[in-house]
Design an enzyme around this catalytic site. Structure first.
Site, PDB file in Angstrom:
ATOM      1  N   ASP A 111      47.122  33.069  40.266  1.00 11.05           N
ATOM      2  CA  ASP A 111      46.445  34.681  40.994  1.00 11.05           C
ATOM      3  C   ASP A 111      46.049  33.347  41.864  1.00 11.05           C
ATOM      4  O   ASP A 111      45.419  32.970  41.702  1.00 11.05           O
ATOM      5  CB  ASP A 111      46.203  35.040  40.281  1.00 11.05           C
ATOM      6  CG  ASP A 111      47.232  36.375  39.270  1.00 11.05           C
ATOM      7  OD1 ASP A 111      48.463  36.928  39.506  1.00 11.05           O
ATOM      8  OD2 ASP A 111      46.490  36.377  38.427  1.00 11.05           O
ATOM      9  N   ASP A 142      42.201  34.600  43.883  1.00 10.72           N
ATOM     10  CA  ASP A 142      41.231  35.536  44.280  1.00 10.72           C
ATOM     11  C   ASP A 142      40.444  35.427  45.158  1.00 10.72           C
ATOM     12  O   ASP A 142      39.789  34.527  45.558  1.00 10.72           O
ATOM     13  CB  ASP A 142      41.002  36.247  42.587  1.00 10.72           C
ATOM     14  CG  ASP A 142      41.392  36.901  41.523  1.00 10.72           C
ATOM     15  OD1 ASP A 142      42.871  37.306  42.172  1.00 10.72           O
ATOM     16  OD2 ASP A 142      41.056  36.661  40.942  1.00 10.72           O
ATOM     17  N   ASP A 171      31.228  34.025  35.239  1.00 11.79           N
ATOM     18  CA  ASP A 171      31.177  34.050  33.439  1.00 11.79           C
ATOM     19  C   ASP A 171      30.608  32.511  33.355  1.00 11.79           C
ATOM     20  O   ASP A 171      29.509  32.157  32.880  1.00 11.79           O
ATOM     21  CB  ASP A 171      31.986  34.674  32.870  1.00 11.79           C
ATOM     22  CG  ASP A 171      33.382  34.510  33.782  1.00 11.79           C
ATOM     23  OD1 ASP A 171      33.100  33.377  34.115  1.00 11.79           O
ATOM     24  OD2 ASP A 171      34.192  34.396  33.031  1.00 11.79           O
TER      25      ASP A 171
END
Length: 482
Positions: free
Chosen positions: A99, A101, A181
């Site tokens: 993907d 983003d 994160d």
């Protein structure tokens, strides 16, 4: 009618202008690269480090065209827009991203206005999904820390455990990077000059195969316990070593996984075990004591000496990894059927020991109801997968029944192939099935004559009963004396 040529000319002129603007944009970027082909990386304000294209060497042809269209549309509307996160990490590792983003300075509602096929989703994290056919580009607004004044506190909500329940506090790109994160996920691709922006040392961590949490790991895991699963997944997928301060709190905080919704954990399980690195992910989950919160019944069954539970589990994961490497299809139904097969067997034994007097198939159905009912409390299983799981299990009891036309009928069952694969795994894992999987392997490739010769004789412990012949009806006779 006379206006049609004018309309056509206007459309062609607009297309030409758009093409010229795109060429200018690309040409300017290329000219910037030509003017400084060997420009070294530089440290800018706020600790930002810029890595030029000549150093990171991500080929532009590997960038997703639709994702770049979204970035350019945001920039044309005077917003910032960057490719971010896993796609940049994977490109730097030479992997193909699944993907792409995007992070932007535009608020969700502002971004939505720019895209005809955009749709806002989520409450906990408000996101914009821009659809291009089957492809979905995810656009997220830069986020900031929760202590950004009264307005920020109104848009954020945190549980007593520290877990973030709502997070729509917006900020700058620097603040957004520090809210992510791991350092290797805080890399931003700037389409204006094709450089990479690094705010947390992720570029060096990536080169050193190191997974490091941004900020205090204990607090970040409490904010979102799923980050513990992500640490295990990235370590397995990338072959990284988890930095000691990042790894140390995981085992102690693992019980926080109970606070995560089963639906979200289902998605995480698929990323862990059905993305081509399932076996390595399983070992990381066991290393940190996380597996028991995803599959508690399977974890308990590992203590059983009656079944090769872990051998079957690892064989199933290796089989899934191998199929994905060969670009073959996989289904969560098969994975859950394999992982929960021996918990199902143990539950059937418990029911029999409790005096449940049911034939084998109804007994299996009752045990399946109980096992799946307990499993979905931890990891949700949508009905489109739980129904095939039940069918795969039922076929395990029907596959030994091969007499007459039953074998051919079983092969026509839509779940036969998955059930046969599970049968193979069971026998290869050490379960004694009397060579049943080999019989089915040979039967599938045999010709009709050979199949008749392979057919086992009817087996039954009961003596054959003679069929009673019904008495023939006699025609009605008139009473005597008439």
């Amino acid at each position: 009618m006379p206006n049609i040529p004018v309309i056509i000319i206007a459309i062609l002129a607009a297309a030409l202008v758009a093409w010229i603007l795109l060429r200018k944009r690309t040409g300017a970027a290329r000219q910037a690269d030509v003017s400084a082909p060997n420009a070294p990386s530089e440290t800018l304000e706020n600790g930002r480090r810029r890595i030029p294209e000549s150093e990171h060497q991500i080929p532009r042809r590997y960038l997703d065209d639709n994702a770049m269209k979204v970035v350019y549309r945001l920039e044309d509307a005077d917003h910032e827009g960057y490719l971010v996160g896993g796609c940049i990490r994977d490109l730097l590792r030479g992997l193909k991203p699944k993907d792409f983003d995007i992070a932007t300075s535009a608020h969700p509602e502002e971004a939505e206005e720019l895209f005809r096929r955009g749709r806002l989703i989520g409450r906990r994290f408000k996101l914009l999904h821009v659809r291009f056919g089957r492809e979905v580009i995810e656009v997220a607004t830069f986020r900031a820390s929760h202590d950004q004044g009264e307005a920020g506190r109104e848009q954020a909500r945190t549980a007593d455990t520290g877990m973030i329940l709502r997070d729509n506090v917006y900020g700058t790109i620097e603040e957004d990077a520090l809210r992510r994160d791991f350092t290797v996920n805080a890399l931003y691709y700037d389409a204006k000059d094709h450089s990479i922006l690094d705010f947390a040392g992720g570029y060096d961590d990536l080169k050193n195969n190191r997974l490091r949490m941004i900020g205090d790991a204990n607090a970040r895991y409490r904010e979102d316990p799923v980050r513990m699963l992500r640490a295990a997944r990235f370590a397995a997928k990338l072959g990284f070593e988890i930095e000691s301060d990042t790894a140390e709190p995981i085992r102690e905080l693992a019980p926080l996984m109970r606070n995560v919704s089963p639906a979200r954990l289902f998605d995480e399980v698929l990323k862990l075990l059905q993305s081509g690195h399932g076996e390595a992910s399983y070992r990381q989950l066991q290393r940190f004591g996380l597996f028991q919160y995803l599959f508690p019944l399977t974890d308990q069954a590992l203590e059983s000496d009656d079944y090769p539970v872990e051998t079957l589990l690892i064989n199933a994961l290796c089989n899934t990894d191998r199929r994905l490497a060969q670009n073959k299809s996989v289904t969560p139904a098969f994975l859950f059927a394999a992982l929960l097969w021996y918990p199902l067997q143990l539950r059937m034994r418990e029911l029999e020991a409790a005096g449940t007097d049911l034939p084998p198939i109804p007994l299996l159905h009752e045990a399946a109801n109980q096992v799946l009912g307990e499993q979905v409390k931890c990891t949700a299983i949508p009905r489109r997968f739980s129904t095939p799981v039940r069918e795969i299990w039922e076929l395990q009891l029907r596959l030994p029944r091969r007499q007459g036309k039953k074998a051919d009928q079983l092969m026509e069952h839509p779940r036969f192939r998955a059930a046969y694969d599970l049968l193979l795994l069971r026998e290869n894992s050490g379960e004694d099935l009397g060579g049943l999987s080999q019989w089915w392997t040979d039967y599938q490739v045999a010709n009709p004559v050979s199949r008749r010769e392979m057919m086992p004789e009817e087996q039954s412990d009961r003596p054959k009963r003679k069929r009673r012949r019904r008495p023939r009806k006699r025609p009605n006779q008139p009473p005597q004396g008439e």
